[in-house]
Design an enzyme around this catalytic site. Structure first.
Site: not given
Length: 118
Positions: A39, A42
């Site tokens: 991600c 993230c």
């Protein structure tokens, strides 16, 4: 438990259950970063989250990889990454979905994250 100013990464259910139990008993604010290695947002927010852990030493910071601990992510109804869940004494009190640094900071202040003096 990890020392103050650290993000506690939990890779097994046993470690998660033990660490979150200790954190709940401490009555401190808990912030859980539900993340994933694949991600991009993230990865962007991870160093920011680590800096927040150093700044808010009276808060317990956790990091959970949703692919490693799917059961925990499901328990907290995580549908997008990153999701930040705020807890006190076992109760969810707030959440932020997305890499929203300012919003996470606001919630930390709102829920009792006192900034350590530099």
């Amino acid at each position: 438990m990890a020392g103050e100013g650290e993000v506690i990464a939990c890779h097994t259910l046993e470690v998660w259950n033990e660490k979150v139990k200790d954190a709940n008993e401490s009555k401190k604010l808990i912030v859980i970063d539900f993340t994933a290695s694949w991600c991009p947002p993230c990865r962007f927010i991870a160093p920011v989250f680590a800096e927040m852990a150093k700044k808010f030493t009276n808060v317990v910071f956790f990091k959970i990889d949703v692919d490693e601990l799917q059961a925990v992510a499901q328990e907290f109804k995580v549908e997008a990454m990153p999701t930040f869940v705020f807890m006190k004494e076992g109760n969810i009190i707030d959440r932020v979905v997305g890499a929203a640094k300012d919003e996470i900071n606001e919630k930390l202040m709102k829920h009792g994250g006192l900034v350590a003096s530099a």
